[in-house]
Design a protein around this motif. Structure first.
Motif: not given
Length: 405
Positions: A75-85, A138-143, A397-404
């Motif tokens: 799942i990609h956020g609306t902006q580039p950023g880190p990748v959290l699995a 921002a960024g991407t979440v990988k499940f 955790c996603v919101e904190r790690y992949c903060a806009l």
């Protein structure tokens, strides 16, 4: 399916956002559906299809068939950023369920007796929420929906087949529903969280004979008994007392008649430790001790010593992130249980060797409801309130790690 527990959830879920509270009945329904169709490692075809059906329904990109039955969604956020699995294991155990519940296992001799059905439901709930709120990170979440955690291990083949690549994962988190802690608590720590798991089988070859004429024999049972006792001295006398280790001989098979000295004896068991520096220590001492005892008695041996999982080692930075999130979600008197460890093993360890991350325990026991049987027990079940708490923790955790920015 009727779900009537939303009102009593006020204490445990008071810091869970309304939209995830509203999702709670669906989390329960998904978990119970999965619970009815448990599957063993690398055979989770029904489970994988359930997951992919939901992902297709929600328009989430995913790949299937990784390490046979594994699924990876992105799942990609609306902006580039880190990748959290986010990792969720999905296999069951070869246990006949004894619970008398409407969602009891329909597969004879198989049961979700460790909470993996809940892990999948929590990960699905997180994916569903994030797919509707891509603008919040921002960024991407990988499940990563992983097969065969209970054995022989699905994490390593998933890594080998690219589960952490394309896009490359920067950090990973995972949880384990934990009936050793009450619902509304979380166990987490930096460093070693769970132990390495190593296994051994040893065949002692003696010389059988008449029970009344031991001088004509090499008694494999006597040799085996000496080995069982001597192996315990590894922890007691060879291991640094400030370090932890366990040697367990779980099987000892020998003999078939009371008046016959057994020709062979077979020993099997497990070794556990936290310190990665002990990777070859126990294997070496096993070989030395068994060889020495067998030589002294005139016996021969075959030792099959193998490493299953390394220890689960949590990264400090990611653990601090998870801890800070949990502090804002959990508000019961116990809250976070620090320095929480177990000699149990987990192949989440392989992911944590590749990228920094954190694996934590989500309390799931509720003694007042009779939901406190231990893991791997035929009456294991857990308080499903933990499902919504797990989704909230993952989302934060996603919101904190992949903060806009």
């Amino acid at each position: 399916m009727v779900f009537t527990s939303l009102t009593p959830l006020s204490t445990e879920l008071s810091r869970v956002r309304l939209e995830i509270r509203t999702l709670q009945p669906r989390l329960v329904q998904w978990r119970r559906s999965l619970h009815q169709y448990p599957e063993l490692g690398f055979r989770e075809h029904i489970t994988a299809e359930f997951i992919t059906r939901k992902l297709r329904e929600w328009g989430i990109d995913h790949q299937t068939g990784i390490a046979t039955t594994g699924v990876v969604a992105v799942i990609h956020g609306t902006q580039p950023g880190p990748v959290l699995a986010i990792r969720a294991d999905m296999d069951a155990l070869p246990i006949q369920e004894e619970n008398q519940v409407p969602y009891c296992s329909l597969h004879d001799g198989m049961m979700h007796a460790c909470g993996h059905d809940g892990h999948v439901a929590i990960a699905l709930g997180t994916a569903y929420y994030l797919s509707k709120h891509r603008h919040t990170f921002a960024g991407t979440v990988k499940f990563i929906f992983q097969p065969a955690e209970e054995g022989p291990g699905g994490a390593k083949p998933m890594i080998e087949q690219g589960a952490l690549r394309n896009p490359d994962v920067d950090a990973i988190i995972g949880l384990h529903l934990w009936n050793n802690l009450p619902v509304g608590t979380v166990g987490v720590r930096t460093g070693a969280m769970m132990a390495a798991v190593e296994l051994f089988d040893c065949i002692i070859q003696g010389k059988g004979g008449h029970g009344a004429m031991p001088h004509q024999t090499v008694d494999s049972i006597v040799v085996g008994a000496q080995i069982v006792s001597a192996l315990q001295t590894i922890v007691a006398r060879n291991l640094d007392p400030l370090k932890s280790g366990v040697v367990t001989v779980g099987k000892f098979h020998a003999g078939a008649a009371l008046n016959v000295i057994a020709d062979t004896a077979e020993l099997s068991g497990t070794v556990r430790y936290f310190d990665p520096g002990l990777t070859d220590f126990f294997n070496q001492r096993f070989e030395e001790i068994i060889a020495g005892i067998c030589q002294s008695y005139g016996a021969r041996y075959e030792l099959n010593y193998r490493k299953l999982y390394p220890p689960v080692i949590n990264n400090e930075a990611i653990t601090n992130l998870v801890t800070s999130v949990v502090e804002n979600v959990i508000e019961t008197p116990l809250g976070i249980v620090p320095e929480c460890q177990t000699m149990g093993g987990e192949d989440m360890s392989f992911f944590l060797q590749e990228v920094p991350g954190c694996f934590f325990f989500l309390g799931s026991a509720n003694a007042t409801k009779g939901l406190d049987y231990p893991h791997h027990h035929p009456r294991f079940d857990f308080d499903e309130i933990a499902l919504g708490i797990g989704v909230e923790i993952f989302v934060r955790c996603v919101e904190r790690y992949c903060a806009l920015a």
